[in-house]
Design a protein around this motif. Structure first.
Motif, mmCIF file in Angstrom:
data_model
loop_
_atom_site.group_PDB
_atom_site.id
_atom_site.type_symbol
_atom_site.label_atom_id
_atom_site.label_comp_id
_atom_site.label_asym_id
_atom_site.label_seq_id
_atom_site.Cartn_x
_atom_site.Cartn_y
_atom_site.Cartn_z
ATOM 1 N N UNK A 173 0.785 -1.229 0.000
ATOM 2 C CA UNK A 173 0.000 0.000 0.000
ATOM 3 C C UNK A 173 0.817 1.280 0.000
ATOM 4 N N UNK A 174 2.110 1.189 0.303
ATOM 5 C CA UNK A 174 2.951 2.391 0.294
ATOM 6 C C UNK A 174 3.093 2.900 -1.135
ATOM 7 N N UNK A 175 3.077 4.233 -1.285
ATOM 8 C CA UNK A 175 3.184 4.858 -2.603
ATOM 9 C C UNK A 175 4.585 5.432 -2.775
ATOM 10 N N UNK A 176 5.212 5.077 -3.889
ATOM 11 C CA UNK A 176 6.540 5.596 -4.238
ATOM 12 C C UNK A 176 6.341 6.510 -5.432
ATOM 13 N N UNK A 177 6.786 7.753 -5.316
ATOM 14 C CA UNK A 177 6.629 8.719 -6.393
ATOM 15 C C UNK A 177 7.998 9.068 -6.954
ATOM 16 N N UNK A 178 8.082 9.181 -8.272
ATOM 17 C CA UNK A 178 9.347 9.541 -8.898
ATOM 18 C C UNK A 178 9.089 10.162 -10.265
ATOM 19 N N UNK A 179 10.104 10.803 -10.804
ATOM 20 C CA UNK A 179 10.030 11.400 -12.128
ATOM 21 C C UNK A 179 10.767 10.495 -13.103
ATOM 22 N N UNK A 180 10.139 10.271 -14.248
ATOM 23 C CA UNK A 180 10.746 9.415 -15.272
ATOM 24 C C UNK A 180 10.717 10.118 -16.618
ATOM 25 N N UNK A 181 11.691 9.808 -17.419
ATOM 26 C CA UNK A 181 11.682 10.230 -18.822
ATOM 27 C C UNK A 181 10.793 9.245 -19.565
ATOM 28 N N UNK A 182 10.023 9.745 -20.548
ATOM 29 C CA UNK A 182 9.054 8.905 -21.242
ATOM 30 C C UNK A 182 9.531 8.599 -22.659
ATOM 31 N N UNK A 183 9.735 7.322 -22.926
ATOM 32 C CA UNK A 183 10.099 6.847 -24.265
ATOM 33 C C UNK A 183 8.811 6.349 -24.915
ATOM 34 N N UNK A 184 8.191 7.237 -25.718
ATOM 35 C CA UNK A 184 6.870 6.930 -26.259
ATOM 36 C C UNK A 184 6.828 6.858 -27.782
ATOM 37 N N UNK A 185 7.988 6.777 -28.402
ATOM 38 C CA UNK A 185 8.044 6.591 -29.859
ATOM 39 C C UNK A 185 9.077 5.498 -30.141
ATOM 40 N N UNK A 223 22.387 6.193 -13.037
ATOM 41 C CA UNK A 223 22.034 6.168 -11.609
ATOM 42 C C UNK A 223 21.005 7.236 -11.246
ATOM 43 N N UNK A 224 20.954 8.336 -12.016
ATOM 44 C CA UNK A 224 20.025 9.439 -11.716
ATOM 45 C C UNK A 224 18.794 9.466 -12.614
ATOM 46 N N UNK A 225 18.682 8.517 -13.537
ATOM 47 C CA UNK A 225 17.629 8.575 -14.551
ATOM 48 C C UNK A 225 16.751 7.333 -14.504
ATOM 49 N N UNK A 226 15.461 7.540 -14.715
ATOM 50 C CA UNK A 226 14.498 6.448 -14.842
ATOM 51 C C UNK A 226 13.796 6.665 -16.182
ATOM 52 N N UNK A 227 13.614 5.579 -16.943
ATOM 53 C CA UNK A 227 12.909 5.681 -18.222
ATOM 54 C C UNK A 227 11.679 4.780 -18.182
ATOM 55 N N UNK A 228 10.533 5.359 -18.577
ATOM 56 C CA UNK A 228 9.303 4.600 -18.764
ATOM 57 C C UNK A 228 9.118 4.421 -20.269
ATOM 58 N N UNK A 229 9.066 3.174 -20.710
ATOM 59 C CA UNK A 229 8.803 2.849 -22.108
ATOM 60 C C UNK A 229 7.298 2.642 -22.246
#
Length: 170
Positions: free
Chosen positions: A52-64, A81-87
């Motif tokens: 139930x714990x919510x983790x919030x973060x900023x991600x770069x979006x790979x949408x193409x 180490x500093x970057x998260x990517x959401x495909x």
């Protein structure tokens, strides 16, 4: 007459087969961002863990296709180490991921169209060498609509696990 070849350390064998260009530098050049990463928009994401714990973060979006194909290729380990990517894919897929031209191990979470994490894997950088004919790929055990990549170990540190739910937006 029998010829006996000496046993050589694997690192020497790899250097011999890789040729002069590859042996000139143990690590190919890397950058803090590629044009594809720079063009990825950023979004706030939330993962609701199974407890139930919510983790919030900023991600770069790979949408193409171009951005998804680029991913973390050529990115230096400190930037990974500093970057998260959401495909983000337009429809469910089971497309494989690869680690060619990646400079740091990654965790990948595959997420279905309902936002549920269905698989998590650790991916290792691909070593380009004539000794390794096939490049390893990483594929979800189930169809997915999204995949999140981050530095190896971060998912377990924050408690992202199979069954967690992805929420996109504020």
């Amino acid at each position: 007459m029998k010829t006996v070849l000496p046993v050589l350390p694997l690192s020497l064998v790899l250097a011999l087969f890789a040729g002069p260009a590859a042996s000139a530098s143990a690590t190919p050049d890397c950058v803090s961002a590629t044009p594809a990463v720079e063009q990825m928009t950023e979004e706030t994401l939330s993962i609701v863990r199974t407890d139930g714990e919510i983790i919030e973060f900023t991600a770069r979006i790979a949408d193409s296709g171009w951005k998804r194909a680029a991913g973390f290729q050529h990115i230096c380990p400190d930037a990974v180490a500093r970057t998260i990517i959401l495909f983000r894919f337009e429809k469910d897929t089971q497309s494989p991921f690869h680690m060619r031209n990646c400079h740091a191990p990654l965790d990948i979470a595959f997420i279905d169209s309902d936002g549920r994490v269905v698989d998590i894997q650790r991916m290792e950088p691909y070593v380009d060498s004539p000794l390794f004919v096939r490049q390893p790929t990483y594929q979800s055990r189930a169809p997915f609509r999204y995949a999140i990549e981050m530095a190896a170990g971060r998912m377990s540190e924050v408690g992202i696990e199979i069954g967690a739910k992805l929420e996109i937006g504020p």
